[in-house]
Design a protein around this motif. Structure first.
Motif, PDB file in Angstrom:
ATOM      1  N   ILE A  67       0.825  -1.207   0.000  1.00 24.63           N
ATOM      2  CA  ILE A  67       0.000   0.000   0.000  1.00 24.63           C
ATOM      3  C   ILE A  67       0.860   1.258   0.000  1.00 24.63           C
ATOM      4  O   ILE A  67       0.656   2.165  -0.822  1.00 24.63           O
ATOM      5  N   ILE A  68       1.829   1.321   0.892  1.00 21.43           N
ATOM      6  CA  ILE A  68       2.690   2.516   0.970  1.00 21.43           C
ATOM      7  C   ILE A  68       3.522   2.653  -0.300  1.00 21.43           C
ATOM      8  O   ILE A  68       3.683   3.753  -0.838  1.00 21.43           O
ATOM      9  N   GLY A  69       4.026   1.541  -0.823  1.00 23.94           N
ATOM     10  CA  GLY A  69       4.796   1.581  -2.070  1.00 23.94           C
ATOM     11  C   GLY A  69       3.976   2.091  -3.231  1.00 23.94           C
ATOM     12  O   GLY A  69       4.433   2.915  -4.032  1.00 23.94           O
ATOM     13  N   TRP A 100     -12.611   2.481  -4.391  1.00 26.92           N
ATOM     14  CA  TRP A 100     -12.806   1.225  -3.663  1.00 26.92           C
ATOM     15  C   TRP A 100     -11.586   0.893  -2.809  1.00 26.92           C
ATOM     16  O   TRP A 100     -11.722   0.396  -1.688  1.00 26.92           O
ATOM     17  N   LYS A 101     -10.406   1.162  -3.341  1.00 26.85           N
ATOM     18  CA  LYS A 101      -9.169   0.942  -2.581  1.00 26.85           C
ATOM     19  C   LYS A 101      -9.195   1.752  -1.293  1.00 26.85           C
ATOM     20  O   LYS A 101      -8.927   1.241  -0.206  1.00 26.85           O
ATOM     21  N   ILE A 132      -8.459  -9.111   6.478  1.00 23.81           N
ATOM     22  CA  ILE A 132      -8.973  -9.419   5.135  1.00 23.81           C
ATOM     23  C   ILE A 132      -9.160  -8.129   4.335  1.00 23.81           C
ATOM     24  O   ILE A 132      -8.754  -8.032   3.178  1.00 23.81           O
ATOM     25  N   PHE A 133      -9.768  -7.126   4.966  1.00 22.90           N
ATOM     26  CA  PHE A 133      -9.939  -5.834   4.292  1.00 22.90           C
ATOM     27  C   PHE A 133      -8.593  -5.222   3.921  1.00 22.90           C
ATOM     28  O   PHE A 133      -8.449  -4.613   2.857  1.00 22.90           O
ATOM     29  N   LEU A 140      -6.201  -4.279  -4.300  1.00 18.44           N
ATOM     30  CA  LEU A 140      -6.767  -3.187  -5.093  1.00 18.44           C
ATOM     31  C   LEU A 140      -5.718  -2.109  -5.381  1.00 18.44           C
ATOM     32  O   LEU A 140      -5.721  -1.511  -6.463  1.00 18.44           O
ATOM     33  N   SER A 141      -4.825  -1.873  -4.423  1.00 20.77           N
ATOM     34  CA  SER A 141      -3.745  -0.900  -4.617  1.00 20.77           C
ATOM     35  C   SER A 141      -2.849  -1.310  -5.778  1.00 20.77           C
ATOM     36  O   SER A 141      -2.538  -0.503  -6.657  1.00 20.77           O
ATOM     37  N   VAL A 142      -2.438  -2.565  -5.768  1.00 19.16           N
ATOM     38  CA  VAL A 142      -1.559  -3.060  -6.825  1.00 19.16           C
ATOM     39  C   VAL A 142      -2.306  -3.084  -8.165  1.00 19.16           C
ATOM     40  O   VAL A 142      -1.768  -2.673  -9.200  1.00 19.16           O
TER      41      VAL A 142
END
Length: 156
Positions: A67-69, A100-101, A132-133, A140-142
């Motif tokens: 996520i941070i990347g 959504w992300k 899970i979320f 979703l980020s990737v």
């Protein structure tokens, strides 16, 4: 939860009343990224204790890095696109996948923070749903990063 709701409400009101500004458009995503990154770092500072497995030190680190990347990469890409041309900037405009992300991130972070040092009693199912979320948010980020990069490739 309050930060996520007020962030959404601020954007909604600004768009609805046509009070959007270039400064707000710059600052809002920075504030969002800072809030998410700070929360992820906080959550990663102490391993989750899962009843079945005991302490699992990597459980939150893996999606947090993704996520941070992604956020750092997209910030750089958007800054670069802004210096190029309108087509590139349009290619990296926020889309529904990004929304959504963000929604899954906020849900995950709220649940994981609420169950971190809680007097809620047995929080196993809540913690599991938060994890899970978080993994869904990382996926979703990737995915959104891949979508944005594909749009840029087509423009170039």
């Amino acid at each position: 939860m309050a930060a996520a709701i007020t962030d959404w409400l601020d954007g909604y009101i600004a768009r609805r009343m046509r009070l959007c500004s270039a400064f707000g458009a710059l600052l809002d995503p920075v504030a969002d990224k800072l809030m998410v990154a700070a929360t992820l770092v906080l959550l990663c500072s102490r391993p989750l204790n899962i009843a079945v497995f005991g302490q699992v030190p990597w459980l939150l680190n893996v999606p947090s890095i993704a996520i941070i990347g992604r956020e750092i990469t997209m910030s750089a890409v958007r800054e670069w696109a802004a210096s190029q041309n309108g087509k590139l900037l349009a290619a990296v405009a926020v889309n529904k996948l990004g929304k959504w992300k963000t929604a899954t991130q906020m849900a995950a972070l709220t649940i994981l923070l609420a169950t971190r040092d809680s007097s809620l009693g047995e929080t196993g199912i809540l913690v599991a749903s938060g994890v899970i979320f978080l993994y869904l948010s990382a996926a979703l980020s990737v995915m959104s990063l891949v979508v944005y990069m594909e749009k840029i490739r087509k423009v170039l």
